[in-house]
Motif scaffolding. Structure first.
Motif, PDB file in Angstrom:
ATOM      1  N   TYR A 192       0.836  -1.200   0.000  1.00 14.22           N
ATOM      2  CA  TYR A 192       0.000   0.000   0.000  1.00 14.22           C
ATOM      3  C   TYR A 192       0.874   1.255   0.000  1.00 14.22           C
ATOM      4  O   TYR A 192       0.534   2.270  -0.598  1.00 14.22           O
ATOM      5  CB  TYR A 192      -0.918   0.012   1.218  1.00 14.22           C
ATOM      6  N   TYR A 194       3.936   1.612  -1.317  1.00 10.24           N
ATOM      7  CA  TYR A 194       4.457   1.821  -2.674  1.00 10.24           C
ATOM      8  C   TYR A 194       3.368   2.344  -3.601  1.00 10.24           C
ATOM      9  O   TYR A 194       3.611   3.194  -4.460  1.00 10.24           O
ATOM     10  CB  TYR A 194       5.028   0.525  -3.238  1.00 10.24           C
ATOM     11  N   ALA A 195       2.162   1.819  -3.427  1.00 14.09           N
ATOM     12  CA  ALA A 195       1.061   2.295  -4.272  1.00 14.09           C
ATOM     13  C   ALA A 195       0.790   3.771  -4.006  1.00 14.09           C
ATOM     14  O   ALA A 195       0.587   4.558  -4.929  1.00 14.09           O
ATOM     15  CB  ALA A 195      -0.195   1.458  -4.008  1.00 14.09           C
ATOM     16  N   GLY A 198       3.507   5.718  -5.568  1.00 10.80           N
ATOM     17  CA  GLY A 198       3.495   5.609  -7.025  1.00 10.80           C
ATOM     18  C   GLY A 198       2.456   6.516  -7.651  1.00 10.80           C
ATOM     19  O   GLY A 198       2.714   7.187  -8.641  1.00 10.80           O
ATOM     20  N   ASN A 199       1.267   6.547  -7.098  1.00 13.24           N
ATOM     21  CA  ASN A 199       0.200   7.404  -7.601  1.00 13.24           C
ATOM     22  C   ASN A 199      -0.869   7.471  -6.517  1.00 13.24           C
ATOM     23  O   ASN A 199      -1.723   6.593  -6.412  1.00 13.24           O
ATOM     24  CB  ASN A 199      -0.365   6.838  -8.902  1.00 13.24           C
ATOM     25  N   VAL A 201      -3.496   9.281  -6.052  1.00 17.11           N
ATOM     26  CA  VAL A 201      -4.902   9.335  -6.465  1.00 17.11           C
ATOM     27  C   VAL A 201      -5.395   7.935  -6.812  1.00 17.11           C
ATOM     28  O   VAL A 201      -6.436   7.481  -6.341  1.00 17.11           O
ATOM     29  CB  VAL A 201      -5.076  10.262  -7.680  1.00 17.11           C
ATOM     30  N   ALA A 202      -4.603   7.249  -7.622  1.00 18.76           N
ATOM     31  CA  ALA A 202      -5.002   5.902  -8.032  1.00 18.76           C
ATOM     32  C   ALA A 202      -5.075   4.982  -6.825  1.00 18.76           C
ATOM     33  O   ALA A 202      -5.971   4.145  -6.727  1.00 18.76           O
ATOM     34  CB  ALA A 202      -4.016   5.352  -9.058  1.00 18.76           C
ATOM     35  N   ALA A 203      -4.139   5.143  -5.896  1.00 18.64           N
ATOM     36  CA  ALA A 203      -4.151   4.294  -4.704  1.00 18.64           C
ATOM     37  C   ALA A 203      -5.428   4.528  -3.902  1.00 18.64           C
ATOM     38  O   ALA A 203      -6.101   3.590  -3.485  1.00 18.64           O
ATOM     39  CB  ALA A 203      -2.914   4.567  -3.854  1.00 18.64           C
ATOM     40  N   ARG A 204      -5.789   5.799  -3.736  1.00 17.59           N
ATOM     41  CA  ARG A 204      -7.004   6.098  -2.969  1.00 17.59           C
ATOM     42  C   ARG A 204      -8.226   5.487  -3.645  1.00 17.59           C
ATOM     43  O   ARG A 204      -9.093   4.909  -3.008  1.00 17.59           O
ATOM     44  CB  ARG A 204      -7.194   7.604  -2.849  1.00 17.59           C
ATOM     45  N   LEU A 205      -8.256   5.583  -4.988  1.00 21.15           N
ATOM     46  CA  LEU A 205      -9.399   5.041  -5.719  1.00 21.15           C
ATOM     47  C   LEU A 205      -9.364   3.521  -5.779  1.00 21.15           C
ATOM     48  O   LEU A 205     -10.280   2.893  -6.277  1.00 21.15           O
ATOM     49  CB  LEU A 205      -9.449   5.619  -7.137  1.00 21.15           C
ATOM     50  N   SER A 206      -8.273   2.919  -5.294  1.00 19.38           N
ATOM     51  CA  SER A 206      -8.225   1.469  -5.180  1.00 19.38           C
ATOM     52  C   SER A 206      -8.512   1.046  -3.749  1.00 19.38           C
ATOM     53  O   SER A 206      -8.255  -0.081  -3.368  1.00 19.38           O
ATOM     54  CB  SER A 206      -6.852   0.939  -5.596  1.00 19.38           C
ATOM     55  N   GLN A 349       4.895   9.408 -10.102  1.00 15.55           N
ATOM     56  CA  GLN A 349       4.516   8.040 -10.334  1.00 15.55           C
ATOM     57  C   GLN A 349       5.606   7.054  -9.948  1.00 15.55           C
ATOM     58  O   GLN A 349       5.336   5.953  -9.572  1.00 15.55           O
ATOM     59  CB  GLN A 349       4.151   7.832 -11.798  1.00 15.55           C
ATOM     60  N   SER A 350       6.809   7.434 -10.071  1.00 13.78           N
ATOM     61  CA  SER A 350       7.868   6.533  -9.693  1.00 13.78           C
ATOM     62  C   SER A 350       8.866   7.353  -8.906  1.00 13.78           C
ATOM     63  O   SER A 350       8.781   8.560  -8.884  1.00 13.78           O
ATOM     64  CB  SER A 350       8.501   5.936 -10.941  1.00 13.78           C
ATOM     65  N   PRO A 351       9.781   6.722  -8.263  1.00  6.84           N
ATOM     66  CA  PRO A 351      10.635   7.452  -7.336  1.00  6.84           C
ATOM     67  C   PRO A 351      11.094   8.785  -7.881  1.00  6.84           C
ATOM     68  O   PRO A 351      11.347   8.946  -9.057  1.00  6.84           O
ATOM     69  CB  PRO A 351      11.798   6.514  -7.154  1.00  6.84           C
TER      70      PRO A 351
END
Lengths: 368, 551
Positions: A192, A194-195, A198-199, A201-206, A349-351
């Protein structure tokens, strides 16, 4: 082409650190064989870099969630001073004193998390402010005079006890690295985090509780920084100023580490590798010349060169694949983001190899 | 080189054609805009409008045809020459920086007024005030753009486009859907600005989806369909209905018939009547208000694919995110189990069987730095966790089986970072991430935008399959053909709420387009130019009453 090739032949980029390490050993081994090629070199690099490695591990976890923690140096310093004062002035036994120092780390991490997640202050700013506050607390606690080191022999042997010629502190680093690795790579929590980094917004929406994981990562870094302080105090005696000087090397290691082993991602073993490769280089250089500025010069140049290389590699990799996705992500990442509501965003999105944060982080750490 | 610029048309396009591979984007299009004329260009998505604009702005090279701006032939593929001839563009994304003052926004590009290398604030603001006055705006140049109303912001963008440049006087202003994201109350302000610009002798090419605006502002209309020019007529010779006919074609009745014969099975699960008595809808929305939504209510049934259509700003693009909790909202969202979902809590929505695939994959859905496997796993880590530790092998197995099921390319390489996959394959991976949860309700925003045809077919097949397995699928899409192809029911949004509910045989691309565009004030076009578009949507009102709230 890149898409189908599973990995490049010799892993020159993933393992460039290992190649560099080998190169250092070769060069200095030829140059100063009698001084460099000894077990003593191995032992002293291992123990001298232990605290730096711990702080590197401390920052990897918040960086994985996309947050900077610039307070780790100050936290380590306060913890080192407190653990010494409690024992030498308040006559606490060793273990309760250590527990108290660690608790300070936990507390600082918790407050950092509160400011960043609840008050939505950019992590960079929040922890920079916190570092200054912690510095002030340290002055209050110590009365600005260096505390006496505790006299008990168990205190010194906590870190200096020798196993196979290595100081015990080296093994603590290995243990902390193992735990961090397991945590980041092998638990849902790490995934979680790393997610989130990484992003977000996308993590929250997942369904990922982005704020919670950011908070936890800051508690982790505070705690490990507290531990690093305790071990430094036991190994070298309490100093009032060592913390700030360790901040840049910690970030250097983490960013360099993110180009190694698992490129594009802040990772534990890459960080550990980076610490020891750099240390080997510095150690070798110091055998050849005694110039005072070489250490800093070496660390700074190595960081910039390695990260530039990684950015170049990433851009090349990104330029090749896939139609249907222009470079949307680039502008979003260019700014480290006071506007980035949730957390500090070390990375888009990435490091965060690109953009300013890596460069900026050097500044606060360089306080004399 | 001394063309009589004042008499020559602002824009003269003849025989313009452009192909992309096998598909025709523009075919033999003619267009003439006189000085001071406002000329609307209309067309559905993919009709060739944006290709036309991109050719004018120097982004694309046409295959055939000529363009002249103010009598001077336009060399193609060169934005600088387009500027030099006097063409200016304001895109839908205005390209303003919200956090800095109007003054600085105006000066970016054109440059600041300086004195001895230092910005002269006084002279710069004087100039800015003049630029703003040209479009009839009395805005403080020191105000930050973010604090302005949407219409004023568009005005600032226009003012910037029209900045005086002695070397290249403005002849033509191209506005690409300037009102798409404007609230209705703001539209009239923009109309005033445009009138002022055209009054100064500048030709205006105006692209919009909102038909009522055309009657307010445009003298002539050119309608494009599938890259071809369907008609160029004076606006005064048209009424609203006739314009819609031009846009979507006249054979609506025929289309109806076709749809029925092609997909007779659509009638069956249509939902409203033949549903098992008393069963709750899989998801019901009541009075949802958020961003462009204004009291949106609808029910979605299990086993059905429901589409949501509407022009940008109609609420289509907001409703699913608001329902899932991606954004804040007021109103009530209830699941089949009778659970009321809290706003802004995607995690709770997921726990109650919802899944949501947002539009803009790169920004909102994909975690490009993680591997495909990790992206697929993220929606639920529980199956891979034992004794507090994640186990890679079951995770890999799951990812591999989804790669196979959705034929992701390259096959089997589940450990590659997501960013090394093509757009279509990334979207397949996003589908895998959600489908593996077997959601009871799957909400998708623009599920196949920017996805190639092959991948599109795979994704659609998955949705049909999921619906057959009992999921309620809801697709919000600006692609009416997509909706017509796979939806058994399509809700058309206008003004933030459902305006039409097409069922079974009524679903066709033409019918959807027609409903999207019919919009405001069909009878008295242009009679009340400034006010709110009359929200007289008869079906919209009845929707709420027809469906008894589930309890």
């Amino acid at each position: 082409m890149r898409i189908t090739g599973k990995r490049p032949g010799f892993g020159f980029d993933r393992f460039s650190g290992l190649y560099l390490w080998a190169l250092f050993i070769l060069i200095f081994g030829i140059w100063e064989p009698h001084l460099f090629l000894t077990l003593g070199t191995v032992h002293s690099i291992a123990s001298e870099q232990a605290v730096a490695a711990l702080l590197g591990l401390a920052v990897v976890v918040p960086l994985a969630t996309g947050a900077f923690d610039l307070s780790i140096g100050a936290t380590a310093n306060l913890s080192a001073v407190v653990v010494a004062i409690l024992q030498s002035q308040q006559h606490w036994p060793m273990w309760p004193a250590i527990a108290a120092a660690l608790l300070i780390g936990v507390l600082i991490g918790t407050v950092n998390g509160f400011i960043i997640v609840r008050l939505q202050v950019n992590a960079f700013i929040a922890t920079l402010g916190m570092a200054t506050i912690v510095g002030a607390v340290e002055t209050i606690v110590s009365g600005n005079s260096q505390p006496q080191p505790p006299t008990s022999s168990t205190w010194a042997s906590l870190t200096q006890f020798q196993i196979l010629g290595f100081q015990a502190i080296f093994f603590y680093v290995i243990i902390v690295a193992l735990i961090s690795w397991w945590f980041l790579e092998r638990t849902p929590a790490g995934r979680y985090m790393y997610a989130t980094g990484g992003n977000g917004v996308a993590a929250r929406l997942s369904g990922v509780r982005v704020g919670g994981w950011t908070w936890l990562s800051l508690i982790f870094s505070g705690t490990v920084a507290g531990l690093a302080g305790v071990l430094f105090s036991s190994q070298s005696g309490p100093s009032l100023t060592f913390g700030a000087a360790l901040l840049l090397p910690a970030y250097a290691a983490a960013f360099l580490g993110s180009t190694q082993l698992r490129p594009g991602r802040f990772n534990v073993w890459g960080t550990v590798l980076a610490v020891f490769v750099l240390a080997t280089g510095v150690y070798g250089v110091q055998l050849i010349t005694s110039a005072q500025w070489l250490n800093d010069m070496f660390n700074g140049v190595a960081l910039i060169v390695a990260v530039s290389f990684a950015v170049w590699r990433q851009r090349r990799a990104r330029a090749e694949p896939a139609p249907a996705q222009p470079a949307e992500s680039a502008p979003a990442r260019a700014d480290p983001g006071p506007g980035d509501g949730h957390h500090g965003s070390a990375n888009g999105q990435s490091p965060g190899l690109r953009g300013s944060p890596a460069g900026d982080s050097a500044a606060p750490g360089r306080a004399p | 080189m001394t063309a009589p610029a004042d008499i020559a048309p602002a824009l003269a396009v003849t025989g313009l054609s452009k192909r992309f591979g096998a598909s025709v984007a523009l075919q033999d299009v003619d267009l003439a805009i006189g000085p001071g004329e406002v000329h609307a260009v209309l067309g559905e998505n993919g009709s060739g409008k944006s290709t036309l604009i991109k050719i004018l702005s120097g982004f694309h090279q046409p295959d055939a045809g000529t363009v002249a701006v103010a009598g001077q032939p336009l060399p193609f593929g060169n934005p600088a020459s387009s500027y030099r001839l006097g063409a200016r563009f304001v895109h839908q994304d205005l390209g303003l920086v919200d956090s800095i003052p109007v003054l600085d926004n105006l000066a970016i590009g054109a440059g600041f007024a300086t004195r001895l290398g230092t910005i002269s604030t006084r002279r710069s603001s004087e100039r800015a005030r003049k630029d703003l006055a040209r479009v009839g705006l009395a805005v403080d140049p020191g105000a930050s753009v973010g604090s302005l109303s949407p219409a004023t912001r568009t005005g600032v963008a226009i003012a910037r486009a029209l900045r005086e440049d002695p070397g290249a006087p403005v002849r033509l202003l191209v506005l690409d859907e300037p009102t798409a994201t404007l609230p209705a109350t703001e539209v009239e302000r923009l109309m005033q600005i445009i009138r002022r610009v055209s009054g100064a002798g500048v030709g205006v090419l105006y692209v919009t989806h909102r038909l009522d605006e055309i009657f307010t502002i445009a003298g002539n209309v050119t309608v494009l369909r599938d890259g071809r020019e369907v008609a160029t007529v004076p606006t005064s010779s048209l009424d609203h209905r006739r314009l819609v006919d031009l846009l979507v074609g006249e054979e609506l009745a025929v289309a109806h018939h076709e749809a029925e014969t092609l997909q007779p099975e659509r009638e069956r699960p249509s939902g409203l009547e033949g549903r098992p008595g008393g069963e709750r809808p899989a998801l019901s929305l009541r009075g949802i208000t958020a961003a462009s939504l204004d009291g949106f209510s609808a029910d979605f049934r299990a086993g059905q694919i429901t589409g949501i259509a509407g022009i940008t700003g109609s609420g289509r693009e907001t409703v699913l995110g608001a329902a899932f909790g991606a954004t804040g909202r007021t109103g009530e969202v209830m699941t089949a189990g009778g659970v009321r979902l809290a706003p802004s809590r995607p995690d709770l929505a997921m726990r109650h069987g919802l899944a949501y695939l947002p539009a803009d994959r790169v920004r909102n859905a994909a975690i490009l730095s993680l591997s495909a496997r990790e992206n697929i796993a993220l929606s639920s880590l529980r199956p891979f966790r034992r004794f507090g530790t994640m186990w890679r092998r079951p995770e890999r197995r799951t990812a591999l089986s989804w790669f196979e099921r959705l034929s992701v390319r390259p096959p089997g390489l589940v450990d590659l970072p997501l960013e090394s996959f093509s757009g279509g394959n990334q979207q397949k991976i996003m589908f895998a991430k959600w489908l593996r949860r077997e959601p009871a309700v799957f909400l998708l925003d623009e599920p196949t935008q920017g996805v190639d045809v092959g991948a599109k077919a795979v994704l659609h097949a998955q949705l049909v399959q999921a619906a057959a397995a009992g999921a309620a699928i809801v697709i919000s899409s600006s692609d009416v053909d997509e909706l017509a192809a796979i939806c058994q029911r399509v809700i058309v949004c206008r003004d933030g709420r459902p305006a039409a509910d097409l069922l079974g045989g009524e679903v066709s691309a033409r019918a959807i387009s027609r409903e999207c565009l019919l919009g405001s004030a069909p009878a008295t076009s242009g009679a009340s130019p400034g006010g709110f578009p009359a929200t007289a949507s008869p079906t919209g009102g009845s929707l709420d009453q027809e469906r008894s709230p589930g309890t």
